[in-house]
Design an enzyme around this catalytic site. Structure first.
Site, mmCIF file in Angstrom:
data_model
loop_
_atom_site.group_PDB
_atom_site.id
_atom_site.type_symbol
_atom_site.label_atom_id
_atom_site.label_comp_id
_atom_site.label_asym_id
_atom_site.label_seq_id
_atom_site.Cartn_x
_atom_site.Cartn_y
_atom_site.Cartn_z
ATOM 1 N N TYR A 125 -26.787 35.159 -41.402
ATOM 2 C CA TYR A 125 -28.189 34.871 -41.696
ATOM 3 C C TYR A 125 -28.832 35.904 -42.623
ATOM 4 O O TYR A 125 -28.282 36.950 -42.881
ATOM 5 C CB TYR A 125 -29.001 34.618 -40.440
ATOM 6 C CG TYR A 125 -29.164 35.705 -39.398
ATOM 7 C CD1 TYR A 125 -29.525 35.349 -38.106
ATOM 8 C CD2 TYR A 125 -29.026 37.057 -39.674
ATOM 9 C CE1 TYR A 125 -29.728 36.303 -37.121
ATOM 10 C CE2 TYR A 125 -29.228 38.021 -38.701
ATOM 11 C CZ TYR A 125 -29.587 37.632 -37.425
ATOM 12 O OH TYR A 125 -29.789 38.590 -36.475
ATOM 13 N N GLU A 126 -30.013 35.517 -43.132
ATOM 14 C CA GLU A 126 -30.744 36.261 -44.168
ATOM 15 C C GLU A 126 -29.902 36.434 -45.438
ATOM 16 O O GLU A 126 -29.963 37.450 -46.125
ATOM 17 C CB GLU A 126 -31.206 37.634 -43.651
ATOM 18 C CG GLU A 126 -31.897 37.619 -42.309
ATOM 19 C CD GLU A 126 -33.027 36.600 -42.201
ATOM 20 O OE1 GLU A 126 -33.503 36.119 -43.235
ATOM 21 O OE2 GLU A 126 -33.424 36.285 -41.077
ATOM 22 N N GLY A 127 -29.110 35.427 -45.737
ATOM 23 C CA GLY A 127 -28.208 35.478 -46.890
ATOM 24 C C GLY A 127 -26.838 35.936 -46.444
ATOM 25 O O GLY A 127 -26.665 37.074 -46.021
#
Length: 572
Positions: free
Chosen positions: A430-432
């Site tokens: 997550y978050e890239g």
């Protein structure tokens, strides 16, 4: 052994390794003295040890549930949130004009890591609020700031970020959520979002969602996206809560780990929202939050690594089996075994590297804010994907080694070793994803031809030169490794075909992290020669740093072989 926040390690790093003295020379952070910093870390450590750590196992065994449209959090999580909020930990680095403490991101990052080690499932909630606070500070109207920021900073309300949709994961530009102007300064938001951490819960009275959506007639792709603030309950001008908004939880995700963190599928049915920033400026506004979150996710990985290491170390010191240690050091426990020592030393050395890289990134962010320096901005941008990816990968690797140290008992849930591995696995996603972080490093962050990277490499080589007088056997391999990375960086920056860059992006990022880790370990050894700091630096530089050579070969291998097999041949 219960979790113990590594306050002393953070104090050492902050005061002696990552350059915080530069911050104290700026007007913005002149009050962040050594005594104040130590006091904050000590109090945060007490919170983590005494309040949050006991919730870690509870959240796994008693997950959040959805009952008749209401999300019930794990037992004790409401008290944990209250302790975080009342201690001012949500608004550590927020603007004092709205009730924040105005502390450096460096200090906040240290506290966030300790909270993550204590109970990651709960720590995600204040991290989401911190990101939204920063986004609103930079992009929201004064009316929104005055109404929302004091309540988010105090922890009276909490926050989320809503990007992902069933058909639009990392490709945010493919989203279909719509926003329609209602003509009264508000917008009607309609669509569905998935994977929303702490999307709904029962620990605060209101939840403020930042939602990406597209206005009618806006272009396709990321350029046509706008950002909206959509509260669960509509606030009155005085901050009291009015009726419920038309937003609801469809379901909670059934996850590999982080069972105490309610991850929701959210449905917006003409929900009332307010524009944040400019129309079609949603990605710029959201990335203010995302970059904050990426540093935080790296700290999450390192925090879980610390907890997994402490768990494994306690088991290794207690478990009696075999005698293989050198004469005079036998304890009768498996910590005597050379391979167990190898695993524990690797865990500890990589935790130090990941932690110091994350703090160095935070210092760069703080210096950029305090000085406006373009060089510091470039340094912060360069380090952010490395801190996120290496921190999360360290969490995964260390927690897996923790299972291995436990042997067969690590595969048994009752020992708790496996929970660290399950909980931390998503941090690489997550978050890239970490692949996206690596692509960002060799793509956007190399648009300057590698100038920011070379300035950092110059700094490392200059330090290695001075360190040769004290530790020639450690400084020389660091210098040589840095020179190899310089050559690799020149090669990457020269590639016009982005597919070629991307094919080697992940090993390049990891090689960069290996050199940074060696640099920061050596700085610690210089400060504390003849101590455990030197011993750990020696282990890292002699055993782990050499990995950079193979990684750089991989990074410069091109892309042709990756595409030599067709999809059908890969499936054969």
């Amino acid at each position: 052994m219960p979790y113990h926040a590594p306050v002393d390690d953070f104090s050492f790093l902050i005061e002696h390794v990552v350059g915080v003295e530069q911050l104290r020379q700026t007007d913005r952070f002149a009050d962040a003295s050594r005594d104040l910093t130590r006091a904050i870390l000590t109090e945060a450590g007490k919170l983590c040890d005494e309040v949050l750590a006991p919730l870690h196992r509870i959240g796994d065994l008693h997950p959040a549930t959805l009952e008749n449209g209401v999300v019930r959090t794990s037992p004790g999580f409401d008290a944990g949130w209250k302790a975080i909020a009342e201690g001012g930990w949500v608004g550590m680095s927020a603007d004092p004009a709205y009730g924040g403490l105005g502390l450096p991101i460096t200090v906040a990052s240290a506290v966030n890591e300790m909270m993550s080690g204590a109970c990651l499932s709960l720590q995600i909630a204040p991290l989401m609020s911190q990101g939204q606070i920063e986004a609103l500070e930079h992009h929201a109207s004064d009316e929104i700031k005055d109404l929302y920021l004091p309540r988010l900073i105090s922890g009276e309300w909490s926050a989320t970020m809503n990007l992902t949709e069933p058909q639009a994961g990392s490709d945010v530009g493919a989203l279909s959520t719509k926003a329609e102007d209602k003509g009264d300064g508000t917008y009607a938001i309609t669509g569905q979002k998935i994977y929303i951490s702490w999307g709904d819960h029962d620990v605060t009275d209101n939840i403020c969602h930042l939602v990406l959506a597209r206005l009618p007639g806006a272009p396709l792709g990321t350029k046509g996206i706008s950002l909206f603030l959509v509260p669960k309950r509509l606030p009155n001008p005085d901050g009291t809560l009015g009726p419920a908004n038309t937003v609801k939880v469809v379901s909670l995700e059934h996850k590999l780990g982080l069972h105490g963190s309610p991850t929701a599928v959210m449905q917006y049915d003409g929900a009332t929202g307010w524009l944040v920033g400019e129309k079609q400026g949603g990605m710029a506004a959201m990335f203010t939050m995302m970059n904050n979150a990426r540093l935080g996710v790296g700290a999450q990985g390192t925090g879980v690594a610390e907890a997994a290491y402490q768990h494994a170390l306690a088991y290794a010191m207690d478990r009696k089996q075999g005698r293989t240690a050198p004469e005079g050091t036998v304890t009768g426990a498996i910590i005597d075994h050379a391979d167990v020592r190898r695993m524990l030393t690797t865990m500890k050395a990589d935790i130090f590297a990941a932690r110091s890289i994350g703090l160095s990134c935070a210092v760069a962010i703080d210096m950029a804010r305090a000085t406006g320096s373009l060089d510091w901005q470039a340094r912060a941008a360069l380090l952010t994907p490395i801190a996120k990816a290496f921190g999360s990968e360290t969490g995964i690797a260390v927690s897996e080694l923790g299972v291995q140290v436990h042997g067969g008992m690590g595969f048994i849930e009752e020992t708790g070793a496996a929970q660290f591995s399950r909980d931390v696995r998503v941090t690489a996603i997550y978050e890239g994803t970490n692949g996206i972080q690596a692509m960002d490093l060799v793509g956007r962050k190399m648009m300057d031809g590698g100038e920011a990277a070379h300035r950092l490499l110059d700094e490392i080589e200059a330090f290695a030169e001075t360190a040769k007088d004290m530790f020639p056997d450690l400084a020389e391999p660091l210098w040589q490794a840095t020179e190899s990375l310089r050559e690799g960086t020149e090669w990457v920056a020269a590639q016009e075909d982005m597919t070629v860059r991307f094919a080697g992006a992940a090993p390049y990022l990891r090689a960069f992290a290996r050199i940074l880790g060696g640099y920061l370990h050596l700085k610690a050894a210089i400060v504390a020669p003849g101590t455990a700091r030197e011993a750990l630096a020696r282990s890292y530089i002699l055993r782990l740093l050499p990995e950079h050579a193979a990684l750089l070969v991989h990074a410069q291998a091109g892309a042709e072989d990756l595409y030599s097999l067709s999809p059908d041949e890969l499936a054969a």
